[in-house]
Design a protein around this motif. Structure first.
Motif, short mmCIF file in Angstrom:
data_model
loop_
_atom_site.label_atom_id
_atom_site.label_comp_id
_atom_site.label_asym_id
_atom_site.label_seq_id
_atom_site.Cartn_x
_atom_site.Cartn_y
_atom_site.Cartn_z
N TRP A 18 -118.57 -4.56 -9.00
CA TRP A 18 -118.03 -3.30 -8.53
C TRP A 18 -117.70 -3.46 -7.06
CZ3 TRP A 18 -117.74 -0.44 -12.78
CH2 TRP A 18 -118.67 -0.67 -13.79
N VAL A 19 -116.53 -2.99 -6.68
CA VAL A 19 -116.17 -3.01 -5.27
C VAL A 19 -116.35 -4.41 -4.68
CG1 VAL A 19 -116.46 -1.86 -3.09
CG2 VAL A 19 -117.18 -0.72 -5.14
N SER A 24 -113.11 -6.70 -15.27
CA SER A 24 -112.19 -5.60 -15.52
C SER A 24 -112.39 -4.40 -14.60
CB SER A 24 -112.26 -5.17 -16.98
OG SER A 24 -113.56 -4.76 -17.30
N TYR A 25 -113.40 -4.47 -13.75
CA TYR A 25 -113.55 -3.42 -12.74
C TYR A 25 -113.39 -3.99 -11.34
CZ TYR A 25 -115.17 -0.46 -16.51
OH TYR A 25 -115.24 0.26 -17.67
N PRO A 51 -110.73 -5.37 -8.79
CA PRO A 51 -109.29 -5.52 -8.54
C PRO A 51 -108.96 -6.72 -7.66
CG PRO A 51 -110.19 -3.81 -7.14
CD PRO A 51 -111.33 -4.31 -7.97
N VAL A 93 -108.09 -7.16 -14.30
CA VAL A 93 -107.23 -6.03 -13.95
C VAL A 93 -105.86 -6.58 -13.59
CG1 VAL A 93 -107.03 -3.99 -12.49
CG2 VAL A 93 -109.28 -4.95 -12.95
N PHE A 152 -106.27 -5.10 -18.03
CA PHE A 152 -106.31 -3.65 -17.91
C PHE A 152 -105.47 -3.21 -16.72
CE2 PHE A 152 -109.47 -2.79 -21.07
CZ PHE A 152 -110.24 -3.95 -21.14
N PRO A 153 -104.89 -2.01 -16.78
CA PRO A 153 -104.05 -1.57 -15.67
C PRO A 153 -104.90 -0.96 -14.56
CG PRO A 153 -104.00 0.05 -17.44
CD PRO A 153 -104.90 -1.05 -17.90
N ALA A 154 -104.58 -1.32 -13.33
CA ALA A 154 -105.30 -0.74 -12.19
C ALA A 154 -104.89 0.71 -12.00
CB ALA A 154 -104.98 -1.53 -10.93
#
Lengths: 589, 212
Positions: free
Chosen positions: A292-293, A315-316, A318, A340, A364-366
């Motif tokens: 994350w982040v 997937s989380y 970016p 992503v 997956f789309p951002a």
């Protein structure tokens, strides 16, 4: 996907030998049960139970786990009557489109009355795996009290509970090995549920609380991780910092699956190198997720652990194409990759170059709702992956536009697709080079990929796509359709042409009663049919319900809508009859 | 059909749930993706969605307008695809959890997490310093505009080669290592996390920076 362990020996000569002696088999029941008990595959067990009465009984007494794909297809009473010795139950509830807000809240699929029956009939229950069910804290507390041997609970896409329920599980399930909470709608009350694991508790092997928003009690977590020496899977939430991660990794270098917390914190040089060495000590790590982040500058701490990774779930996170390329250089063994679309086509080229063993890719789309010149991945990235990763058999690909030619090239490079899910995010988007419909793309998929089991289609599509599917997709089990087709004929092609079809979910297509009714005889061999915002009317549904009494034909009604239209229809086979717990907006016809 | 053009209901502000009005109107403003598809690409009432996923009013209004535009287009040429991505319930098919915790949300959350990054801004010749919250802005453009307003100056055109050309002043900042850097060279997020203070310098001084 289940693997089929075909035990051929069950079907050949021994069977014909003793089947010839009418009435009695030459094996005592216990032996028969023992042998049949070794069968793991559901399909095999199902076949075996149909052979004769002795085998049916041996199968039902020896069965330990049961999978129910639609919780309304059978009742807990019927289930427990047939299978008296179950230790593990997997239940799926709501229709899949409930993930996308197409099913109102309070629709049903509540686990509670199942648990009540299980408490009486399966007091030795050990595992419960639920997907898209409603689970309340009360149910979790009841579960924790009622099953002394309870070991594993996995909740995916469920709703209705809070961390209070987790606290009850932690406190009362003395033999717990697995607590896996994925993507649920959960009320995080930030109340130290982790401290409820008693000091004497050491059996945990799987812990996944990655979806919780709030801070957890880190002290309790560290102590828990330290004393649970068999911990193999640990998936943390955002609140866990890099420094805390390092401490946990130090305690649990035996981990196989890790979901990190936040991957951005200001680290001193000392902390950075400690983290790096913590990762290099994790020799068994095969799955990495979380991040994350992410601060890309810290990704290199992962490099020492990358060589053995087979599943990377970013997937989380970016990342851009450079970051992912630098990382993937170290990940030659990757089989499954979730990313992503910020990595863009250039990032996918890196995937093709560095990950030749790749079998599954999900992009997956951002920013799914972006307009104008939004970035992301395109046809060229898709082709690049297919060129480098010839073992690819599962793809989920979100893009803004695609071409027929690109898809044809992809399946030519990778003809073994079993799952092909292409989501062109602009509904009704044609081939952006030729402006033609995307029919030929999916035509190529079904013609080339004879093993195809699951297909999701998108873009501008006419009935021709469905003709292709009906004609070629002979192994297709699941089909998802949105904004496609020109007439009833399309749906008819699929219903008539796909012998193994089990799940058909359709939204916003011009299919009406003729299409619905063409599948009259088909639906009993399927798990379910979902049609929303199509052209089906109440009369059509009533006719279906009348002709096929063993199907539940349910219409979800919205206030103020046209009474003759059936906007959302859910049809499924059931031996339990109509639902007894249907809310007022669900009409069973 | 005049209703489609005006569709006052769509833009009307009211206290009720969006979309809970006349279904009939919504059907008029729906759009078709192929010649005979159904009339259902509309924004449905929030009754369907769970509380945390309710589409907010603004999005609803915007999307109602979009569905009108698209319908208009389709009347004229049935094969022309919608020019913009429609905001339709449950489309693209991404699970709520991923939508609510995806990349966009993460970035917003990071900003919201009490990170009001106030930095001092000084300018040569000014009697006192000012302070601004860097997290309030999303791009260099916004920040520079705010600085221009605050100090009544202009910065000129930024180019990688020549810095800020064409005006008297240029923005610089002190980074974590204590170096004075020209604003605009690095990605925005990297800038915010490394900027300790700002200083507006005379262009002649800035040119000196650029030459290093």
């Amino acid at each position: 996907m289940e693997c089929c362990n075909k035990r051929r020996m069950m079907k050949e000569s021994p069977e014909s030998n003793f089947m010839n002696r009418r009435g009695s088999s030459c094996f005592p029941d216990e032996v028969l049960e023992r042998v049949i008990g070794m069968l793991k595959s559901r399909k095999d067990r199902s076949s075996v139970s149909l052979v004769c009465k002795e085998w049916y009984n041996a199968e039902r007494w020896s069965r330990r786990n049961v999978f129910i794909g639609n919780c309304y297809s059978v009742s807990p009473e019927i289930l427990t009557r047939r299978f008296p010795n179950i230790r593990s139950v997997t239940l799926k509830g709501k229709p899949r489109f409930s993930d996308f807000n197409l099913v109102p809240a309070n629709w049903g699929a509540d686990i509670h009355f199942w648990l009540v029956v299980f408490a009486k009939k399966y007091p030795f229950l050990e595992e419960l795996r639920l997907k898209r069910m409603t689970v309340t804290d009360e149910s979790l507390k009841f579960l924790a009290r009622s099953f002394p041997n309870f070991k594993a609970i996995s909740l995916q896409n469920c709703d209705g509970f809070s961390t209070d329920g987790l606290a009850a599980i932690a406190a009362d399930c003395k033999n717990l090995t697995e607590l896996d909470i994925q993507e649920n709608v959960i009320d995080d009350k930030n109340d130290n549920w982790l401290t409820c694991f008693p000091e004497s508790f050491t059996s945990l092997e799987v812990l996944n609380f990655s979806i919780l928003h709030n801070d957890v009690n880190f002290d309790a977590l560290e102590k828990l991780v330290t004393r649970c020496k068999s911990l193999k899977t640990l998936k943390l939430n955002k609140s866990i910092t890099l420094e805390q991660l390092q401490r946990l990794l130090f305690r649990a270098p035996q981990l196989c699956e890790l979901g990190t917390g936040s991957f951005s914190q200001e680290l001193t040089t000392q902390q950075y190198s400690e983290l790096e060495s913590a990762f290099s000590n994790c020799k068994n790590l095969n799955t990495l997720s979380g991040l994350w982040v992410v601060t890309p500058q810290y990704l290199p701490v992962l490099y020492p652990a990358c060589a053995n990774l087979t599943f990377l779930n970013f997937s989380y996170a970016p990342l851009d194409s450079d970051d992912i390329a630098k990382l993937l250089v170290h990940c030659a063994n990757i089989r499954r990759l979730w990313v992503v679309d910020t990595i863009e086509d250039k990032g996918l080229e890196a995937v093709g170059t560095h990950c030749p063993l790749l079998e599954e890719l999900r992009v997956f789309p951002a920013d799914p709702f972006a307009e104008g010149d939004a970035r992301g991945v395109t046809d060229s990235g898709f082709i690049a992956v297919s060129q480098g990763c010839r073992n690819l058999h599962y793809v989920l690909y979100f893009c803004r536009h695609m071409t027929n030619a690109a898809v044809a090239t992809v399946v030519q490079n990778c003809p073994d697709f079993t799952h092909f899910r292409l989501c062109i995010m602009n509904p009704g988007q044609p081939d952006y080079r030729t402006s033609e419909p995307m029919d030929e793309a999916f035509g190529a998929v079904v013609k080339t990929c004879s093993k195809l089991q699951r297909l999701a289609i998108s873009g501008l599509l006419t009935d021709l796509t469905f003709e292709y599917i009906g004609k070629y997709a002979k192994n297709l089990e699941t089909l998802s359709v949105a904004f496609a087709g020109s007439s009833d004929w399309g749906m008819q092609c699929v219903l008539e042409g796909c012998p193994k079809l089990r799940k058909l979910e359709i939204r916003d297509c011009p299919f009406g009663n003729a299409a619905l009714l063409s599948g009259l005889e088909k639906y009993e061999s399927m798990r379910s049919l979902w049609m929303s915002d199509c052209k089906v009317t109440m009369n059509g549904c009533r006719l279906l319900a009348k002709e096929m009494p063993r199907l539940n034909v349910e219409v979800i009604k919205e206030d103020g809508s046209d009474d003759s239209q059936a906007e959302r229809v859910y049809v499924y086979r059931s031996v339990a009859g109509p639902r007894r717990d249907a809310p007022s907006f669900v009409l069973t016809l | 059909m005049e209703k489609v053009g005006l569709n006052l209901e769509a833009t009307e502000l009211r206290l009720g749930l969006p979309g809970s009005a006349d279904e009939h109107d919504e059907k008029l403003s729906s759009c078709s993706y192929s010649s005979s598809s159904s009339s259902s690409v509309v924004i449905r009432s929030n009754k369907r969605s769970s509380p945390e996923e309710s589409i907010d009013d603004e999005e609803e209004l915007k999307s109602n307008k979009r569905t009108m535009i698209s319908h208009h287009n389709d009347d004229q040429d049935k094969n022309v695809p919608p020019s913009k991505a429609q905001v339709v319930v449950g489309w693209p098919p991404i699970r709520s959890y991923r939508k609510n915790n995806g990349v966009q949300q993460q970035q917003q959350e990071q900003k919201k997490k009490g990170e009001e990054v106030y930095v001092k801004v000084s300018m040569a010749g000014a009697p006192y310093l000012r302070k601004i919250d860097l997290n309030f802005y999303n791009t260099y453009q916004q920040l520079l505009l705010a600085l221009e307003n605050m100090f009544n100056c202009t910065f000129g055109e930024y180019s990688e080669r020549e810095g800020y050309n064409g005006s008297e002043f240029a923005p610089t900042y002190e980074d974590k290592d204590g170096d004075w850097m020209l604003v605009g060279d690095v990605p925005w997020n990297m800038f915010i996390s490394s900027c300790k203070r700002l200083r507006i310098v005379k262009e002649s001084e800035a040119k000196g920076l650029g030459c290093l």
